[in-house]
Design a protein around this motif. Structure first.
Motif, PDB file in Angstrom:
ATOM      1  N   UNK A 168      -8.491   9.473 -10.330  1.00  0.00           N
ATOM      2  CA  UNK A 168      -7.689  10.097  -9.279  1.00  0.00           C
ATOM      3  C   UNK A 168      -6.251   9.609  -9.404  1.00  0.00           C
ATOM      4  N   UNK A 169      -5.268  10.453  -9.086  1.00  0.00           N
ATOM      5  CA  UNK A 169      -3.876  10.000  -9.161  1.00  0.00           C
ATOM      6  C   UNK A 169      -3.606   8.821  -8.229  1.00  0.00           C
ATOM      7  N   UNK A 170      -2.743   7.937  -8.670  1.00  0.00           N
ATOM      8  CA  UNK A 170      -2.352   6.778  -7.872  1.00  0.00           C
ATOM      9  C   UNK A 170      -1.526   7.212  -6.671  1.00  0.00           C
ATOM     10  N   UNK A 171      -1.632   6.441  -5.584  1.00  0.00           N
ATOM     11  CA  UNK A 171      -0.774   6.705  -4.422  1.00  0.00           C
ATOM     12  C   UNK A 171       0.698   6.500  -4.779  1.00  0.00           C
ATOM     13  N   UNK A 172       0.967   5.796  -5.870  1.00  0.00           N
ATOM     14  CA  UNK A 172       2.345   5.581  -6.307  1.00  0.00           C
ATOM     15  C   UNK A 172       2.988   6.853  -6.851  1.00  0.00           C
ATOM     16  N   UNK A 173       2.184   7.907  -7.051  1.00  0.00           N
ATOM     17  CA  UNK A 173       2.760   9.204  -7.409  1.00  0.00           C
ATOM     18  C   UNK A 173       3.379   9.883  -6.183  1.00  0.00           C
ATOM     19  N   UNK A 174       3.149   9.323  -5.007  1.00  0.00           N
ATOM     20  CA  UNK A 174       3.701   9.891  -3.778  1.00  0.00           C
ATOM     21  C   UNK A 174       2.732  10.722  -2.983  1.00  0.00           C
ATOM     22  N   UNK A 175       1.451  10.645  -3.310  1.00  0.00           N
ATOM     23  CA  UNK A 175       0.452  11.437  -2.585  1.00  0.00           C
ATOM     24  C   UNK A 175       0.086  10.784  -1.260  1.00  0.00           C
ATOM     25  N   UNK A 176      -0.546  11.582  -0.405  1.00  0.00           N
ATOM     26  CA  UNK A 176      -1.123  11.049   0.823  1.00  0.00           C
ATOM     27  C   UNK A 176      -2.416  10.313   0.466  1.00  0.00           C
ATOM     28  N   UNK A 177      -2.565   9.118   0.988  1.00  0.00           N
ATOM     29  CA  UNK A 177      -3.785   8.354   0.754  1.00  0.00           C
ATOM     30  C   UNK A 177      -4.846   8.838   1.737  1.00  0.00           C
ATOM     31  N   UNK A 178      -5.507   9.930   1.381  1.00  0.00           N
ATOM     32  CA  UNK A 178      -6.434  10.584   2.289  1.00  0.00           C
ATOM     33  C   UNK A 178      -7.581   9.690   2.725  1.00  0.00           C
ATOM     34  N   UNK A 179      -8.024   9.875   3.956  1.00  0.00           N
ATOM     35  CA  UNK A 179      -9.154   9.100   4.470  1.00  0.00           C
ATOM     36  C   UNK A 179     -10.414   9.449   3.679  1.00  0.00           C
ATOM     37  N   UNK A 180     -10.617  10.736   3.394  1.00  0.00           N
ATOM     38  CA  UNK A 180     -11.772  11.127   2.599  1.00  0.00           C
ATOM     39  C   UNK A 180     -11.613  10.649   1.166  1.00  0.00           C
ATOM     40  N   UNK A 181     -10.402  10.635   0.648  1.00  0.00           N
ATOM     41  CA  UNK A 181     -10.146  10.068  -0.693  1.00  0.00           C
ATOM     42  C   UNK A 181     -10.648   8.631  -0.759  1.00  0.00           C
ATOM     43  N   UNK A 182     -10.286   7.835   0.236  1.00  0.00           N
ATOM     44  CA  UNK A 182     -10.689   6.433   0.249  1.00  0.00           C
ATOM     45  C   UNK A 182     -12.205   6.283   0.409  1.00  0.00           C
ATOM     46  N   UNK A 183     -12.798   7.161   1.210  1.00  0.00           N
ATOM     47  CA  UNK A 183     -14.238   7.092   1.418  1.00  0.00           C
ATOM     48  C   UNK A 183     -14.999   7.482   0.149  1.00  0.00           C
ATOM     49  N   UNK A 184     -14.519   8.500  -0.550  1.00  0.00           N
ATOM     50  CA  UNK A 184     -15.168   8.926  -1.789  1.00  0.00           C
ATOM     51  C   UNK A 184     -15.101   7.823  -2.842  1.00  0.00           C
ATOM     52  N   UNK A 185     -13.990   7.101  -2.907  1.00  0.00           N
ATOM     53  CA  UNK A 185     -13.907   5.994  -3.857  1.00  0.00           C
ATOM     54  C   UNK A 185     -14.903   4.890  -3.482  1.00  0.00           C
ATOM     55  N   UNK A 186     -15.138   4.721  -2.184  1.00  0.00           N
ATOM     56  CA  UNK A 186     -16.148   3.765  -1.729  1.00  0.00           C
ATOM     57  C   UNK A 186     -17.548   4.245  -2.124  1.00  0.00           C
ATOM     58  N   UNK A 187     -17.806   5.536  -1.958  1.00  0.00           N
ATOM     59  CA  UNK A 187     -19.098   6.093  -2.347  1.00  0.00           C
ATOM     60  C   UNK A 187     -19.323   5.961  -3.849  1.00  0.00           C
ATOM     61  N   UNK A 188     -18.257   6.089  -4.623  1.00  0.00           N
ATOM     62  CA  UNK A 188     -18.374   5.991  -6.082  1.00  0.00           C
ATOM     63  C   UNK A 188     -18.960   4.639  -6.488  1.00  0.00           C
ATOM     64  N   UNK A 189     -18.606   3.604  -5.752  1.00  0.00           N
ATOM     65  CA  UNK A 189     -19.164   2.284  -6.034  1.00  0.00           C
ATOM     66  C   UNK A 189     -20.669   2.254  -5.851  1.00  0.00           C
ATOM     67  N   UNK A 190     -21.169   3.011  -4.864  1.00  0.00           N
ATOM     68  CA  UNK A 190     -22.617   3.090  -4.645  1.00  0.00           C
ATOM     69  C   UNK A 190     -23.317   3.763  -5.813  1.00  0.00           C
ATOM     70  N   UNK A 191     -22.575   4.606  -6.534  1.00  0.00           N
ATOM     71  CA  UNK A 191     -23.140   5.318  -7.680  1.00  0.00           C
ATOM     72  C   UNK A 191     -22.853   4.607  -8.999  1.00  0.00           C
ATOM     73  N   UNK A 192     -22.332   3.381  -8.902  1.00  0.00           N
ATOM     74  CA  UNK A 192     -21.969   2.593 -10.089  1.00  0.00           C
ATOM     75  C   UNK A 192     -20.947   3.305 -10.975  1.00  0.00           C
ATOM     76  N   UNK A 193     -20.053   4.044 -10.341  1.00  0.00           N
ATOM     77  CA  UNK A 193     -18.965   4.672 -11.073  1.00  0.00           C
ATOM     78  C   UNK A 193     -17.748   3.760 -11.044  1.00  0.00           C
ATOM     79  N   UNK A 194     -17.073   3.638 -12.156  1.00  0.00           N
ATOM     80  CA  UNK A 194     -15.803   2.921 -12.196  1.00  0.00           C
ATOM     81  C   UNK A 194     -14.710   3.868 -11.692  1.00  0.00           C
ATOM     82  N   UNK A 195     -13.866   3.383 -10.807  1.00  0.00           N
ATOM     83  CA  UNK A 195     -12.772   4.211 -10.270  1.00  0.00           C
ATOM     84  C   UNK A 195     -11.460   3.773 -10.903  1.00  0.00           C
ATOM     85  N   UNK A 196     -10.725   4.739 -11.431  1.00  0.00           N
ATOM     86  CA  UNK A 196      -9.424   4.453 -12.017  1.00  0.00           C
ATOM     87  C   UNK A 196      -8.364   5.311 -11.342  1.00  0.00           C
TER      88      UNK A 196
END
Length: 286
Positions: free
Chosen positions: A194-222
């Motif tokens: 997913x693009x970094x917040x340093x690109x100027x995007x909104x740090x969406x609440x669902x964005x943050x939650x999905x990255x948390x869910x990714x950990x439950x699926x043993x996915x590496x988030x970059x």
């Protein structure tokens, strides 16, 4: 529609805002949109944390907590005979003298309204297109969910009224940013990008939650700076926001993608559905 306006439950067409409200004059206001599922306001705590941080940035002297907001939401659900709803919570700076103010705004306006929204009956796929319009830079250090929405409106006009397509912003430097009303994700193997917040995007609440869910699926988030070619090399694409949840992408350019049949999309959507009637914040995910 019954709305909550500064302590009162009144009809939406009776709400009045002063022309001297600095939310109107200078765009000094913030909002949060979220969903209520079966009476439960999903990730309410996370939305309020972001709202309160933004209020401090704008110099608006207000802070909202769950125990204060929950009775308002329950009152609106009852007044509008709703159980599942789209909610918009809006805070504007309030009345001030004409001119740019440096002192704190001590009397903000709080407006909360909701509209009917059924529970999801299945995922709806979208196509992605790149916008010609570039993503503007945040007004301050980070992008706030503020009244400054012209960039998004112009992008929507470029895209048109279709609901089947989401437009994706690039930054001025050509990096992938975000959708008009969504955050962007893609997968390659066991990695979620997913693009970094340093690109100027909104740090969406669902964005943050999905990255948390990714950990439950043993996915590496970059998170990083990526060009559009990364999407064409991806296995799955999807976008997210708090109202539409996880939205699978079926096509970008001339390339087709698994869409709602994607392995990661299906797993994320399943976990999302299991938690949306009980979680107050992403950190309580078990």
């Amino acid at each position: 529609m019954i709305v909550f306006a500064n302590g009162e439950y009144i009809s939406g067409d009776e709400v009045k805002i002063s022309p001297f409200d600095h939310g109107f004059l200078y765009g000094l206001g913030l909002f949060e949109t979220f969903r209520i599922y079966g009476g439960h306001p999903f990730l309410l705590d996370d939305h309020l944390v972001r709202l309160n941080e933004g209020l401090r940035t704008l110099g608006i002297k207000a802070e909202y907590r769950r125990h204060e907001v929950l009775p308002i939401l329950k009152g609106l659900l009852a007044a509008n005979s709703l159980e599942n709803a789209y909610v918009r919570m809006n805070v504007s700076a309030g009345v001030g003298e004409i001119g740019l103010q440096t002192a704190l705004y001590e009397h903000p306006n709080l407006l909360v309204f909701m509209k009917p929204l059924g529970t999801s009956s299945g995922m709806v796929e979208k196509k992605l297109v790149l916008l010609n319009l570039k993503r503007n830079t945040p007004e301050g250090d980070i992008r706030l969910k503020s009244h400054h929405y012209l960039n998004n409106i112009l992008a929507k006009r470029e895209l048109g009224a279709t609901s089947e397509v989401e437009g994706i912003f690039l930054t001025r430097e050509g990096f992938l940013a975000e959708g008009i009303v969504s955050n962007l994700f893609w997968t390659d193997g066991e990695t979620l990008f997913t693009p970094s917040v340093e690109t100027g995007i909104l740090n969406g609440i669902t964005r943050q939650f999905v990255m948390k869910l990714a950990g439950k699926l043993q996915l590496e988030v970059q998170e990083g700076f990526y060009h559009q070619e990364a999407l064409l090399e991806a296995e799955e694409l999807f976008v997210t926001n708090s109202i539409q949840e996880v939205v699978p992408v079926s096509m970008f350019g001339k390339r087709t993608f698994p869409g709602k049949e994607g392995r990661v999309v299906k797993a994320l959507s399943r976990l999302y559905g299991e938690n949306r009637r009980k979680l107050w914040n992403r950190n309580s995910l078990q």
